[in-house]
Structure formats: C-alpha cells, structure tokens
Design an enzyme around this catalytic site. Structure first.
Site, PDB file in Angstrom:
ATOM      1  N   GLU A  76     -82.679   2.921  35.508  1.00 46.71           N
ATOM      2  CA  GLU A  76     -82.368   1.573  36.284  1.00 46.71           C
ATOM      3  C   GLU A  76     -81.236   1.881  37.183  1.00 46.71           C
ATOM      4  OE1 GLU A  76     -84.126  -1.207  36.020  1.00 46.71           O
ATOM      5  OE2 GLU A  76     -82.829  -2.669  36.533  1.00 46.71           O
ATOM      6  N   ASP A  77     -80.285   2.589  36.786  1.00 47.30           N
ATOM      7  CA  ASP A  77     -79.074   2.672  37.626  1.00 47.30           C
ATOM      8  C   ASP A  77     -79.053   3.856  38.468  1.00 47.30           C
ATOM      9  OD1 ASP A  77     -78.355   0.146  36.644  1.00 47.30           O
ATOM     10  OD2 ASP A  77     -77.000   0.791  35.249  1.00 47.30           O
TER      11      ASP A  77
END
Ligand code: MN
Length: 716
Positions: A76-77
């Site tokens: 996600e990051d």
C-alpha cells in the site's frame, strides 16, 4: 522500538523451529522499503510494522504471520509489488500481505461506522485466511495506541468509533480478550473522555480511602486456599474503565453499586483444583445468588473456560472471582492461539512442523467462528457459512451493500435507492464497463451509470433477484405505460376529431371529463390509449350534436387513406413501445399494410391487413385504427417472419435452403420439419428480415431452387 534480535528472540521463545532467516529478511526489507517515511508521531514509519509484529508475538503466532505483519504496509505505501513479495518471501506470505492490503483499502474508502454489523461480516468473508484478520487487528491496536498523535479530531473520532463498532467486537469474537479490552479502552478515551476521567477520578478517591484493598483481599483469598492445601496464584485487578462504564450503562447503576470494580483470578494447576478452590471460597464467604457460572463444564463458544462466582468477600466487599487453570487462563487472554500452543506441547512427538501447527489452530479458529456466537456475547449471529448466500459490494464512495448471492448491478442500484435504480443505464464493476445482468461477487465496487431520461427496461425483470428491484421495476413500467397510453390516446383522439374537422384541444377535452367520469386530461387520454374508452365516445361527449351523423362502423370505414394522413398512428419498430405490440404470430413487416386493433388495457395490437386472425374483429369497427409504418431506415432493424416451405426429400436440400437464406443476410431463428411422404418435407422456417421487400426476394430465390416445390408466408 522493538529491535530485530528482540523480535526474533520472542518468536523463538514460543516456536523454536521458527524460520529466523526469513524474519530477518523481512525486517530488513520492510525497513528499506519504508525508508524515510514518518508516522504522525514523528517516529520512522518502520516502527509501526515492527510493533504490529510484536503484538502478534504475544499471540504466539507462526512465522508467516509475523513476517506478514512486518510487510503489511509495503504494497500500500511503498513500491513493493505482489510479484516481488512472492519472489522474495513465497506465495503464502505474499497472499497474506495482499489480503491485509485489501482490508486496508476497504477501510480507507468505507463509511463503515453506520454499518458495523455488515462490515464485520464482510471482514470475515473477505479474510479467506484468518491470519489476515489477526494482522489487521494488531495493526488497528497499534494505530489506536498512537491515535493521540493524529492532529485532526474528526479523524481520531472516526477511527475510535470504528474500533469500538467493528474491531473490538471482532477481537472478542475471536476470543482475544486482551486485545478487545485494550481496543475498547483506547477508543473509550477518545469517544468519551469526560466519562472516563470521572470514572478514573472516583476510582482514585476510592483507592485512597480504602488503601490497597485489592492486594489485601487477594492475600486473604490466597491464605485461605493455602490452609486447605491448594497451590494457587491469586491475582486481583481493577476492571478497565470501559468495561465498568458499559456495565453501569447497561444496568443504569452508579459506581458505588457496581460490584465488579474488583476482579480476582484464582489460577491453579488442574481442573480438580478449580472445584476444590471453589469449595473453599464458598465455605468461608457468602455467595451472591445468581452469579455462579461454570464455564469449565460448559465452555463458551469461543473456547473460554473458567468458573465465575461473586462473593461478599473480606471487608464485606463484593468480589468477582474467576477460577481457572493456567492453560485456561492463557486461552482466555489470547484466544485459540494459546490453545494451539498447549495442544502442540502436549502432543510432543507428533509435532509435524510449523505449517501443520498453523493449520491446526487456524482450523480451530475458523470452526469456532462458524459455530460460535452466543446471544449474550454477540447479537449478530454471524456464521461464516451464512455468508455463502450473500455478496458484499461497495459503492464508489465506500457504502457497503449486502445483497443475496446472484444479485446484479440493477439489484445493487435499487438497494442503494429507488431513484438510482430507475435511472440506471449501465454500470462499471471495479472500473470496467460490464453488462447489467452480470452477477456480482464479494468486494466488487459497483458504479452505476445513470441517465435521467432513462426508464427501467422490462427485460430487467428477467434477471434481478431482489424483491425490491422487481417491484420497483414493475411499478415504473406501469407508470411508463400510463404515459405512453396517454400519448397514444392523444394521437387516436386527434385522428378521430380531424376526420370531422375538429381539434381535441385541452379546453374541449375538459368539457368531456365530467360526462366521461375522468379526473383529468391525462387520465382521459390514457383511457383512450389503452382502449378502455373509445375516441368516438370522447367525440360524442365533446360535440353531442355530431353523434347523429355517425353511422355504425364496419371494417374499412376508418382505413381510407391509411398511411397518408397526419392523423395516422406511427409504428416505428418492434418492441420499444409499451402501448403498442405486434399480434402473436402474424408477423407484420414494414412495406406491407397494417392496421391497429385497440385492445382494452393493452393499447394497440398491430396486424398485417391480410392476417387471417383479423377476421374476429369484423363488425367491431370502433376498435379499428389507422396505423402506418414509420421505421427509421438509418437504424437497421430486423422483423420476425415465418415461411412454410415444401422441399423434395433429397440429399442436401436443407443445406441449400438454409445457406440461401444466409446468403441473403437473414438469420434463421427456428426451423422445424415434418415428413409429408417419402418424396416431400414440409418445413416451417422462422427468420428475421428487414422488410417485405427483403422477404419477397428471399421467397423468389427459394422458389428458384430445384429442391423447393413451394414457398408461402405463414401467419395466423
Ligand atoms: Mn498498518
């Protein structure tokens, strides 16, 4: 921040066979991936996945789960991909990380708080592997511990509410009491700080006035047990503020009345000792009636076992006592994970490696979630199996919609709002345009494409499965019909009025409403359109003096100049018009003369002028109505037709006939054959053609075939 070797040591502490190298690799990889990213606290971002992994070591989880925790935010990051994780850490871990990422994305887009129950079910349904959910819970716990660093009060509030509504009950459901308590308390601090502060203040006052009462009572219990030869550990504790608050709220009682400020745990070695300890306590102190529960002989559904009782204990204080073995104690705090660890230790030799362990306890946890759920603990009665007949989908704004399995985007649209259903023209599922009849699957994001000009299609009734959608479609079709009937009624009236040199203006029609018992003009027009009222009756009501001139109707009376006058009703094609339809099996084609028959309640039925079935309307001239084709030739349209062909019984005859029809650009929809005698076949061919000319050309061509002896149109 937990150091690399500390994390590894913790895992090795409960699982000596853990893959140390794998944990080390994941630790370093995640640190590199998150690089210089920072948390709201100002800490390096990487501290977060490490803490999450640390929480999961308390639950004594397997290496894959710990590694997943370390990697849980990398997709996600950071730039990490599923492919890369698969290559570096294997398919199992990559798919666990992927699962956590999916839950995170849902969390970021959902308006969950209002839909807590659905959302909990959804989380369970989406988590094919329960370890995904455990990582998510630990992730939430760490985020709650650091909630105060988030500057936006609205965001803190939202996260806390969601924790209270969704994650804390999930943790409880999974039997992880420690995490549940902490989540609740952290959320309570955000959601109702005044209540919590008041509680803490009163507790402090109470403590100050009574000294270290918890310790004194615990010691007295312990001494009495030792007197009777029972080896036990007695732990006293204050309840957490939130659990006190909940009890006070639920029973509307004050802090002073609350008996459960103090909880005591008597921890012994064997089950026998539990009952002996109970005997000792009950002999020396009075019991509070109705508070005794034996969860050892009848465990709770989530695996919890203990004996509960409440005593008027030392110093006349009410004390809630839980008696349990050490093993039961661990299970109570850490759920089924601890259960597994004990089982494995006991199983000794047949310990067949880490993967098998994981498998056993996961299976137990899933089993528990499926069969669990006592009403007092959870009102929701969720069972994983129940989800198999439901699908959970999202609107682009994150609204979660629960639908029965097999539901389509049209069901979805109506579930959101009737207006949305009524104006649906198309849909995107997960960003791609898809047919409206597509069956939705779990987690689909459904975007409805709308047009205010659109109305529900009757065809939808064939594939929607929710009652709400079906009844809304029917209602809307009924209304559309009324509108079309009114439009048709207007045309019919105009034709009838113009024939006698009049015009059906609103002013004139108003005059007829009373005599004809109609409420307003649109009702009047719709009645004419659906043929429950004849145009002649309206004309007679408007101009009573004209009535005498009318002669009784005969077939053909109104057909003068059909297809030429402006007063003719236009037929633009097949099927689009709800107030107009083709007579069954008469197959009218553009290019041939047609007439309309008014059918009460249904509008106009179109017949070819030479259809045999028209005979039944002879002598009922008021029902006959002038109609004419008005087909838009720019938009190719095909019309059904039927031929009866007699062919010689020869090899290849059928092939000749069908390929000729195909050569002429027509499609055969149905074909049936019957042998008339040894030499001939009769066949009935249903085919689509553009118009009469097209059909005529096909018929002449068929006649030209040597195998064909006769060709004729067939219609009722
Ligand atoms: Mn996270």
């Amino acid at each position: 921040m937990l150091r690399q070797y500390e994390l590894v040591d913790r895992v090795l502490g409960y699982d000596p066979k853990a893959d140390e190298a794998l944990i080390n690799r994941a630790y370093v990889y995640a640190m590199k991936q998150h690089g210089s990213q920072k948390r709201a606290s100002g800490d390096p971002y990487f501290s977060h996945p490490i803490e999450v992994a640390g929480i999961l070591t308390d639950l004594k989880l397997d290496t894959s789960t710990i590694v997943t925790a370390l990697l849980h935010d990398t997709i996600e990051d950071t730039g990490a991909t599923m492919e890369e994780l698969t290559r570096l850490f294997g398919a199992e871990i990559a798919s666990l990380v992927d699962g956590v990422t999916k839950l995170t994305r849902i969390e970021l887009t959902s308006e969950r708080s209002k839909q807590a129950e659905n959302f909990r079910k959804f989380l369970l349904a989406m988590s094919n592997d329960i370890r995904v959910l455990l990582v998510k819970l630990a992730d939430r716990l760490h985020n709650m511990r650091t909630l105060h660093f988030i500057s936006s009060p609205e965001k803190r509030q939202r996260i806390a509410q969601e924790t209270m509504d969704i994650y804390a009950p999930l943790a409880g459901r999974m039997g992880i009491q420690e995490i549940r308590d902490e989540l609740e308390d952290l959320a309570f601090a955000q959601l109702n700080p005044e209540a919590r502060d008041t509680l803490l203040k009163r507790l402090n006052e109470f403590r100050a006035s009574s000294g270290d009462i918890v310790k004194r009572i615990a010691e007295e219990f312990h001494a009495k047990l030792v007197d009777h030869g029972i080896v036990a550990e007695v732990v006293g504790r204050e309840k957490r503020p939130y659990s006190m608050w909940r009890k006070m709220e639920r029973r509307s009682i004050s802090l002073e009345q609350l008996s459960d400020i103090f909880g005591f745990r008597v921890i012994v070695d064997e089950i026998d000792d539990c009952y002996r300890a109970l005997g000792v306590l009950h002999t020396h102190w009075a019991t509070v009636p109705g508070r005794f529960k034996d969860y050892i002989s009848t465990p709770k559904n989530n695996g919890y076992r203990s004996i509960h009782t409440t005593l008027i204990g030392p110093e006349k204080k009410r004390a809630e006592v839980q008696i349990r073995t050490r093993k039961m104690h661990e299970v109570a705090d850490y759920g089924i994970a601890a259960h597994w660890v004990y089982k494995e230790k006991g199983a000794g030799a047949q310990n067949s490696g880490e993967f098998a362990n994981t498998f056993i306890w996961l299976r137990q946890l899933i089993e528990m979630l499926e069969h669990g759920s006592s009403p007092e603990e959870f009102l929701e009665h969720t069972k994983l199996q129940m989800f198999s007949d439901q699908v959970f989908c999202f609107s682009p704004k994150g609204l979660l919609i629960t639908l029965p399995r097999g539901a389509t985007p049209v069901d979805f649209a109506y579930a959101v709002h009737t207006d949305i259903g009524d104006t649906t023209v198309g849909c995107k599922i997960n960003g791609r345009h898809m047919p409206l009849r597509t069956q939705l699957t779990n987690g689909d994001e459904v975007e409805i494409v709308r047009s205010q000009a659109q109305r529900p299609s009757p065809a939808w009734e064939g594939f929607v499965i929710t009652g709400k959608a079906r009844s809304a479609i029917r209602r809307s079709i009924r209304m559309s019909k009324q509108i079309e009937f009114a439009r048709l009624g207007k045309q019919i009236l105009r034709a009838t009025f113009e024939a006698v040199g009049k015009e059906p203006t609103d002013t004139i029609l108003e005059r007829t409403l009373g005599p004809l018992h109609k409420g307003d003009i649109s009702e009047l027009l719709a009645s004419v359109g659906d043929a429950t009222l004849s145009a002649e009756q309206v004309l007679a009501a408007a101009y009573p003096e004209l009535t005498l001139k009318k002669s009784s109707s005969k077939k053909g009376k109104k057909l003068n100049g059909a297809g030429t006058g402006s007063s003719v009703i236009h037929v633009s094609g097949r099927g689009q018009d709800l107030s107009m339809h083709f007579a069954h099996e008469t197959f009218p084609l553009p290019g041939e003369r047609i007439v309309g028959i008014l059918t009460p309640g249904e509008g106009i039925t179109i017949y070819p002028i030479d259809a045999p079935s028209l005979a039944e309307f002879d002598g009922d001239g008021t029902r006959w109505i002038d109609v004419a084709w008005d087909v838009d030739t720019d938009v190719p349209q095909m019309f059904p037709s039927r031929l009866r062909v007699t062919a010689r019984n020869e090899v290849g005859a059928l092939g000749n006939i069908t390929s000729l029809i195909a050569d002429y650009g027509s499609n055969i929809n149905n074909l049936s054959m019957a042998q008339r005698d040894t030499d001939f076949y009769d066949m009935q061919i249903d085919l689509d053609v553009r118009d009469l000319k097209h059909l005529t050309r096909i018929m002449s061509a068929l006649n030209g075939l040597s195998v064909v002896s006769s060709v004729a149109r067939s219609r009722r």
